[in-house]
Design a protein around this motif. Structure first.
Motif, PDB file in Angstrom:
ATOM      1  N   TYR A   1       0.859  -1.189   0.000  1.00  0.00           N
ATOM      2  CA  TYR A   1       0.000   0.000   0.000  1.00  0.00           C
ATOM      3  C   TYR A   1       0.892   1.235   0.000  1.00  0.00           C
ATOM      4  O   TYR A   1       1.918   1.264   0.686  1.00  0.00           O
ATOM      5  N   TRP A   2       0.470   2.241  -0.743  1.00  0.00           N
ATOM      6  CA  TRP A   2       1.232   3.502  -0.806  1.00  0.00           C
ATOM      7  C   TRP A   2       0.273   4.650  -1.099  1.00  0.00           C
ATOM      8  O   TRP A   2      -0.617   4.541  -1.944  1.00  0.00           O
TER       9      TRP A   2
ATOM     10  N   PRO B   1      -5.070  -4.930   7.198  1.00  0.00           N
ATOM     11  CA  PRO B   1      -6.039  -3.890   6.842  1.00  0.00           C
ATOM     12  C   PRO B   1      -6.377  -2.972   8.006  1.00  0.00           C
ATOM     13  O   PRO B   1      -6.548  -1.759   7.814  1.00  0.00           O
ATOM     14  N   SER B   2      -6.468  -3.521   9.223  1.00  0.00           N
ATOM     15  CA  SER B   2      -6.727  -2.691  10.400  1.00  0.00           C
ATOM     16  C   SER B   2      -5.600  -1.689  10.606  1.00  0.00           C
ATOM     17  O   SER B   2      -5.843  -0.499  10.850  1.00  0.00           O
ATOM     18  N   ALA B   3      -4.353  -2.156  10.505  1.00  0.00           N
ATOM     19  CA  ALA B   3      -3.204  -1.270  10.687  1.00  0.00           C
ATOM     20  C   ALA B   3      -3.191  -0.172   9.635  1.00  0.00           C
ATOM     21  O   ALA B   3      -2.978   1.008   9.948  1.00  0.00           O
ATOM     22  N   MET B   4      -3.450  -0.531   8.365  1.00  0.00           N
ATOM     23  CA  MET B   4      -3.435   0.471   7.299  1.00  0.00           C
ATOM     24  C   MET B   4      -4.607   1.446   7.447  1.00  0.00           C
ATOM     25  O   MET B   4      -4.463   2.644   7.175  1.00  0.00           O
ATOM     26  N   TYR B   5      -5.739   0.970   7.889  1.00  0.00           N
ATOM     27  CA  TYR B   5      -6.898   1.843   8.105  1.00  0.00           C
ATOM     28  C   TYR B   5      -6.583   2.902   9.161  1.00  0.00           C
ATOM     29  O   TYR B   5      -6.808   4.103   8.945  1.00  0.00           O
ATOM     30  N   HIS B   6      -6.021   2.466  10.289  1.00  0.00           N
ATOM     31  CA  HIS B   6      -5.785   3.409  11.379  1.00  0.00           C
ATOM     32  C   HIS B   6      -4.641   4.374  11.082  1.00  0.00           C
ATOM     33  O   HIS B   6      -4.718   5.558  11.431  1.00  0.00           O
TER      34      HIS B   6
END
Length: 460
Positions: free
Chosen positions: A50-51, A232-237
């Motif tokens: 993700y970027w 996904p949780s880490a990237m969301y937050h």
């Protein structure tokens, strides 16, 4: 969906006896969240990235691996990645003029550091071409399929990828994004704290003895969660907590290296190169008035201005070698983000013929903001006194496309997530007048973004 063309070409890669076929197809879609697309790719766990750039004008998500380029070299690791990528792209006949295949990944901070650590699965350099590539650029959403194979008869395999692509798009558009709660930390450990304080004292003595001018010393925290934290949780937050920074995530096996960094290493677009000199920092104020006072204090602080000038001088020298028409402002500005403000100076230039992005990345890493000055002496001192492996922390992470355009950031304000554990990293520049207590306090400020993202607290 607006479907574009299907193109293929023969590629001769590093193995001269093998012919690879590169198939790619791009469609334009609407109404799709990048985090939802990342989440929809759960079956590709361990093979996602993700970027999102700081300006929020370019977002990139990769699912699956069409091709992986990696090495464990101590020397020539940048050249190796560059050479393999150019070989892979050399014969691409791509009618997608708006969108090129993209290679994403990162490098370790110091390939000579062989200490066993949480980073043992990460090689010196690790990059991937995704099977499914999402790009959001200027509010337009593109999804590409990449298939790189030795099989000349790959229509069936490509049709299967089309089906998987359509399933991913449907899931990302239709399924409701999970309401991710913040992780709950059960235990926090300040790793190597005494080693860090001793290292700062040791380094100040070495600087006083003229063995270096500046050395960046880092330390680490370990978090234990009551349950596993998903990527996904880490990237969301982290996206919600630090919207003004570069946001990145790179999965490898069970681990996710992710963060929100304010620091661009270098960007190249149509032969125009841009770098960010970012060094010298102070906390944000509780009020606008206090914030302005702290900012003015930073602008006038001799230690921070000295640190910053090392970075400006070094980056300017590299740009003078690789670029024409180099522009460097005379004085730094302030870059203010949620938890901290930095001294900031942009450096711009036009690449000379034959020069490229990864050559700039190689010569810019590590800048004095992450290593020290002089570079070789500082790196030797870091290996001697830091007593930990930084892995990909403070190293280049980013992307390059088939045309040589791309962008790399410096992976600070970052963490390595491994199921129900996470490791956080922060550091600061040490000069002759540095005080261990003050430097320790500065790292606390730098830990805040990732601590907040992961539900942790330190000293309140």
């Amino acid at each position: 969906m607006k479907q574009k063309s299907f193109t293929s070409t023969n590629l001769t890669i590093e193995d001269k006896t093998s012919t690879y076929y590169f198939y790619t197809e791009t469609i334009e879609v609407s109404g799709l969240s990048s985090i939802a697309f990342f989440e929809a790719g759960e079956s590709y766990k361990g093979k996602r990235f993700y970027w999102q750039n700081r300006e929020k004008t370019f977002t990139l998500v990769g699912l699956g691996h069409a091709y992986v380029i990696q090495n464990s070299l101590q020397d020539n690791r940048f050249e190796d990645i560059d050479s393999q990528w150019k070989n892979l792209c050399a014969s691409i006949v791509n009618e997608e003029h708006e969108l090129q295949p993209i290679l994403f990944g990162g490098f370790s901070f110091d390939p000579l550091n062989q200490l066993e650590s949480e980073w043992d699965s990460f090689p010196s350099a690790y990059f991937a071409v995704p099977s499914f590539q999402l790009v959001i650029r200027d509010d337009r959403v593109f999804i590409s399929i990449h298939l790189i194979t030795k099989d000349p008869n790959s229509q069936i395999a490509f049709d299967q990828l089309r089906t998987q692509r359509d399933d991913l798009i449907h899931a990302a558009q239709v399924n409701e994004l999970k309401p991710y709660a913040k992780p709950v930390v059960s235990h926090l450990t300040e790793r190597f704290k005494e080693t860090y304080l001793d290292a700062v004292s040791h380094v100040t003595r070495l600087i006083e003895a003229k063995e270096a001018q500046k050395v960046v010393i880092a330390r680490s925290l370990a978090l234990q969660f009551i349950e596993e934290v998903s990527s996904p949780s880490a990237m969301y937050h982290v996206s919600k907590e630090q919207p003004e920074s570069f946001v990145f995530g790179l999965e490898l096996e069970e681990q996710l290296f992710f963060g929100a960094t304010p620091e661009r290493l270098v960007k190249v677009e149509n032969q125009k190169a841009l770098s960010t000199c970012l060094a010298g920092s102070i906390k944000r104020g509780q009020t606008a008035t206090e914030d302005q006072q702290l900012g003015n204090e930073l602008l006038q602080d001799a230690k921070n201005r000295e640190e910053h000038q090392y970075v400006v001088d070094m980056i300017s020298q590299v740009f003078e070698e690789y670029c024409e028409e180099v522009k460097v402002p005379k004085y730094p500005k302030l870059m203010k983000i949620r938890d901290i403000q930095h001294l900031y100076t942009p450096v711009e230039g036009t690449l000379k013929k034959g020069q490229g992005l990864l050559q700039l990345v190689q010569d810019l890493h590590p800048t004095p903001a992450l290593g020290g000055e002089p570079r070789n002496e500082a790196m030797g001192i870091i290996r001697m006194v830091e007593q930990m492996n930084r892995g990909y922390y403070a190293a280049p992470i980013g992307w390059i496309d088939a045309n040589g355009n791309g962008e790399f950031a410096v992976a600070i304000r970052s963490a390595l997530l491994n199921k129900d554990q996470a490791y956080l990293y922060a550091g600061g520049g040490i000069v002759g007048t540095s005080d261990p207590t003050s430097e320790y306090a500065e790292t606390l400020v730098k830990f805040r973004p990732m601590l907040r993202t992961l539900g942790g607290k330190l000293n309140g």
